[in-house]
Design a protein around this motif. Sequence first.
Motif, PDB file in Angstrom:
ATOM      1  N   LYS A   1       1.673  -9.115   8.986  1.00 45.90           N
ATOM      2  CA  LYS A   1       2.014  -8.472   7.723  1.00 45.90           C
ATOM      3  C   LYS A   1       1.047  -7.331   7.456  1.00 45.90           C
ATOM      4  CE  LYS A   1       3.988 -12.593   5.737  1.00 45.90           C
ATOM      5  NZ  LYS A   1       3.930 -13.595   4.672  1.00 45.90           N
ATOM      6  N   GLY A   2      -0.021  -7.289   8.237  1.00 48.20           N
ATOM      7  CA  GLY A   2      -1.025  -6.242   8.115  1.00 48.20           C
ATOM      8  C   GLY A   2      -1.433  -5.748   9.486  1.00 48.20           C
ATOM      9  N   HIS A   3      -2.268  -4.740   9.504  1.00 51.78           N
ATOM     10  CA  HIS A   3      -2.762  -4.166  10.762  1.00 51.78           C
ATOM     11  C   HIS A   3      -4.165  -3.642  10.513  1.00 51.78           C
ATOM     12  CE1 HIS A   3      -2.432  -2.347  14.720  1.00 51.78           C
ATOM     13  NE2 HIS A   3      -2.928  -1.245  14.209  1.00 51.78           N
ATOM     14  N   VAL A   4      -5.067  -3.878  11.440  1.00 50.49           N
ATOM     15  CA  VAL A   4      -6.461  -3.466  11.301  1.00 50.49           C
ATOM     16  C   VAL A   4      -6.788  -2.413  12.355  1.00 50.49           C
ATOM     17  CG1 VAL A   4      -8.873  -4.232  11.345  1.00 50.49           C
ATOM     18  CG2 VAL A   4      -7.100  -5.773  10.514  1.00 50.49           C
ATOM     19  N   ILE A   5      -7.435  -1.356  11.924  1.00 49.45           N
ATOM     20  CA  ILE A   5      -7.970  -0.353  12.845  1.00 49.45           C
ATOM     21  C   ILE A   5      -9.479  -0.350  12.665  1.00 49.45           C
ATOM     22  CG2 ILE A   5      -8.096   2.086  13.449  1.00 49.45           C
ATOM     23  CD1 ILE A   5      -5.250   2.363  12.419  1.00 49.45           C
TER      24      ILE A   5
ATOM     25  N   LEU B   1     -19.751  -9.402  11.163  1.00 45.57           N
ATOM     26  CA  LEU B   1     -19.457  -9.874   9.808  1.00 45.57           C
ATOM     27  C   LEU B   1     -17.955  -9.942   9.559  1.00 45.57           C
ATOM     28  CD1 LEU B   1     -22.209  -8.047   7.701  1.00 45.57           C
ATOM     29  CD2 LEU B   1     -22.063 -10.473   8.253  1.00 45.57           C
ATOM     30  N   CYS B   2     -17.228  -8.950  10.032  1.00 46.78           N
ATOM     31  CA  CYS B   2     -15.772  -8.948   9.850  1.00 46.78           C
ATOM     32  C   CYS B   2     -15.119 -10.087  10.626  1.00 46.78           C
ATOM     33  CB  CYS B   2     -15.176  -7.610  10.250  1.00 46.78           C
ATOM     34  SG  CYS B   2     -15.455  -7.149  11.982  1.00 46.78           S
ATOM     35  N   ILE B   3     -15.626 -10.359  11.814  1.00 42.94           N
ATOM     36  CA  ILE B   3     -15.078 -11.428  12.661  1.00 42.94           C
ATOM     37  C   ILE B   3     -15.269 -12.776  11.972  1.00 42.94           C
ATOM     38  CG2 ILE B   3     -15.361 -12.645  14.861  1.00 42.94           C
ATOM     39  CD1 ILE B   3     -16.155  -9.897  16.074  1.00 42.94           C
ATOM     40  N   GLU B   4     -16.460 -13.005  11.439  1.00 38.58           N
ATOM     41  CA  GLU B   4     -16.749 -14.260  10.760  1.00 38.58           C
ATOM     42  C   GLU B   4     -15.958 -14.406   9.459  1.00 38.58           C
ATOM     43  OE1 GLU B   4     -21.000 -14.500  10.314  1.00 38.58           O
ATOM     44  OE2 GLU B   4     -21.311 -14.210  12.464  1.00 38.58           O
ATOM     45  N   ALA B   5     -15.694 -13.301   8.780  1.00 34.23           N
ATOM     46  CA  ALA B   5     -15.014 -13.346   7.482  1.00 34.23           C
ATOM     47  C   ALA B   5     -13.497 -13.447   7.592  1.00 34.23           C
ATOM     48  CB  ALA B   5     -15.379 -12.108   6.677  1.00 34.23           C
ATOM     49  N   CYS B   6     -12.921 -13.076   8.707  1.00 38.78           N
ATOM     50  CA  CYS B   6     -11.463 -13.050   8.852  1.00 38.78           C
ATOM     51  C   CYS B   6     -10.884 -14.467   8.743  1.00 38.78           C
ATOM     52  CB  CYS B   6     -11.067 -12.431  10.188  1.00 38.78           C
ATOM     53  SG  CYS B   6      -9.269 -12.383  10.437  1.00 38.78           S
ATOM     54  N   PRO B   7     -10.050 -14.720   7.722  1.00 37.39           N
ATOM     55  CA  PRO B   7      -9.518 -16.073   7.537  1.00 37.39           C
ATOM     56  C   PRO B   7      -8.487 -16.497   8.583  1.00 37.39           C
ATOM     57  CG  PRO B   7      -8.597 -14.604   5.903  1.00 37.39           C
ATOM     58  CD  PRO B   7      -9.635 -13.825   6.653  1.00 37.39           C
ATOM     59  N   VAL B   8      -7.867 -15.524   9.269  1.00 38.06           N
ATOM     60  CA  VAL B   8      -6.853 -15.871  10.276  1.00 38.06           C
ATOM     61  C   VAL B   8      -7.359 -15.645  11.707  1.00 38.06           C
ATOM     62  CG1 VAL B   8      -4.828 -15.649   8.795  1.00 38.06           C
ATOM     63  CG2 VAL B   8      -5.748 -13.617   9.929  1.00 38.06           C
TER      64      VAL B   8
ATOM     65  N   VAL C   1      -8.299 -13.011  13.695  1.00 39.36           N
ATOM     66  CA  VAL C   1      -7.614 -12.057  14.569  1.00 39.36           C
ATOM     67  C   VAL C   1      -8.518 -10.905  15.008  1.00 39.36           C
ATOM     68  CG1 VAL C   1      -5.320 -12.608  13.682  1.00 39.36           C
ATOM     69  CG2 VAL C   1      -6.641 -10.793  12.593  1.00 39.36           C
ATOM     70  N   LEU C   2      -9.821 -11.045  14.778  1.00 40.35           N
ATOM     71  CA  LEU C   2     -10.787 -10.044  15.224  1.00 40.35           C
ATOM     72  C   LEU C   2     -11.708 -10.673  16.253  1.00 40.35           C
ATOM     73  CD1 LEU C   2     -11.772  -8.525  11.762  1.00 40.35           C
ATOM     74  CD2 LEU C   2     -10.007  -7.730  13.332  1.00 40.35           C
ATOM     75  N   LYS C   3     -12.164  -9.857  17.195  1.00 36.69           N
ATOM     76  CA  LYS C   3     -13.081 -10.338  18.234  1.00 36.69           C
ATOM     77  C   LYS C   3     -13.954  -9.172  18.676  1.00 36.69           C
ATOM     78  CE  LYS C   3     -10.023  -9.281  22.070  1.00 36.69           C
ATOM     79  NZ  LYS C   3      -9.450  -9.711  23.318  1.00 36.69           N
ATOM     80  N   LEU C   4     -14.970  -9.457  19.476  1.00 31.80           N
ATOM     81  CA  LEU C   4     -15.789  -8.389  20.048  1.00 31.80           C
ATOM     82  C   LEU C   4     -15.100  -7.832  21.279  1.00 31.80           C
ATOM     83  CD1 LEU C   4     -19.499  -9.617  19.872  1.00 31.80           C
ATOM     84  CD2 LEU C   4     -18.364  -7.897  18.459  1.00 31.80           C
ATOM     85  N   ALA C   5     -15.168  -6.530  21.433  1.00 33.36           N
ATOM     86  CA  ALA C   5     -14.596  -5.867  22.608  1.00 33.36           C
ATOM     87  C   ALA C   5     -15.446  -6.185  23.833  1.00 33.36           C
ATOM     88  CB  ALA C   5     -14.550  -4.359  22.381  1.00 33.36           C
ATOM     89  N   GLU C   6     -14.863  -6.042  24.992  1.00 35.88           N
ATOM     90  CA  GLU C   6     -15.591  -6.273  26.244  1.00 35.88           C
ATOM     91  C   GLU C   6     -16.500  -5.093  26.591  1.00 35.88           C
ATOM     92  OE1 GLU C   6     -15.566  -9.094  28.089  1.00 35.88           O
ATOM     93  OE2 GLU C   6     -14.354  -9.942  26.471  1.00 35.88           O
ATOM     94  N   LYS C   7     -16.048  -3.884  26.254  1.00 37.45           N
ATOM     95  CA  LYS C   7     -16.802  -2.677  26.610  1.00 37.45           C
ATOM     96  C   LYS C   7     -17.721  -2.244  25.474  1.00 37.45           C
ATOM     97  CE  LYS C   7     -13.314  -0.899  29.741  1.00 37.45           C
ATOM     98  NZ  LYS C   7     -12.457   0.212  30.096  1.00 37.45           N
ATOM     99  N   LEU C   8     -18.797  -1.576  25.831  1.00 35.94           N
ATOM    100  CA  LEU C   8     -19.743  -1.051  24.856  1.00 35.94           C
ATOM    101  C   LEU C   8     -19.251   0.280  24.306  1.00 35.94           C
ATOM    102  CD1 LEU C   8     -23.076  -1.658  26.813  1.00 35.94           C
ATOM    103  CD2 LEU C   8     -22.014  -3.145  25.109  1.00 35.94           C
ATOM    104  N   ASN C   9     -19.592   0.568  23.046  1.00 36.77           N
ATOM    105  CA  ASN C   9     -19.284   1.880  22.491  1.00 36.77           C
ATOM    106  C   ASN C   9     -20.395   2.861  22.880  1.00 36.77           C
ATOM    107  OD1 ASN C   9     -21.411   1.388  20.681  1.00 36.77           O
ATOM    108  ND2 ASN C   9     -20.076   1.053  18.920  1.00 36.77           N
TER     109      ASN C   9
END
Length: 111
Positions: free
Chosen positions: A5-9, A20-27, A29-37
């Motif tokens: 119902k939503g989309h995150v960029i 912090l966003c990963i821990e706070a997400c109630p569903v 659907v966020l994770k750490l990427a494999e590659k470095l920025n």
Amino acid sequence: MSASKGHVIIKASECKGCQLCIEACPVHVLKLAEKLNHMGYKPATYTGEGCTGCGICYYTCPEPGAITVFKGWDTWPEKAMCPVCQKETKVYHAKNGKDIVLCAECLNPIS
């Protein structure tokens, strides 16, 4: 996983991988990427489905502008070819004085 119902960029260039966003997400659907920025961090990334559009990730992120959350994603029928991503993506109509069509993957303008 349920329909999105939503989309995150998450702008990888602005994310410092604090999770912090990963821990706070109630569903969850966020994770750490494999590659470095470019700063040497593993940025958070959206798994691609299941977002409810609640915006909790947006509000917990300490980096202004790093996260954008779209609501009503399941009702967005329009797609266009993004010149930056080089793939067909859903589009967002931003109203900043005029209607601007943006790619919903990278937020770059689509003409």
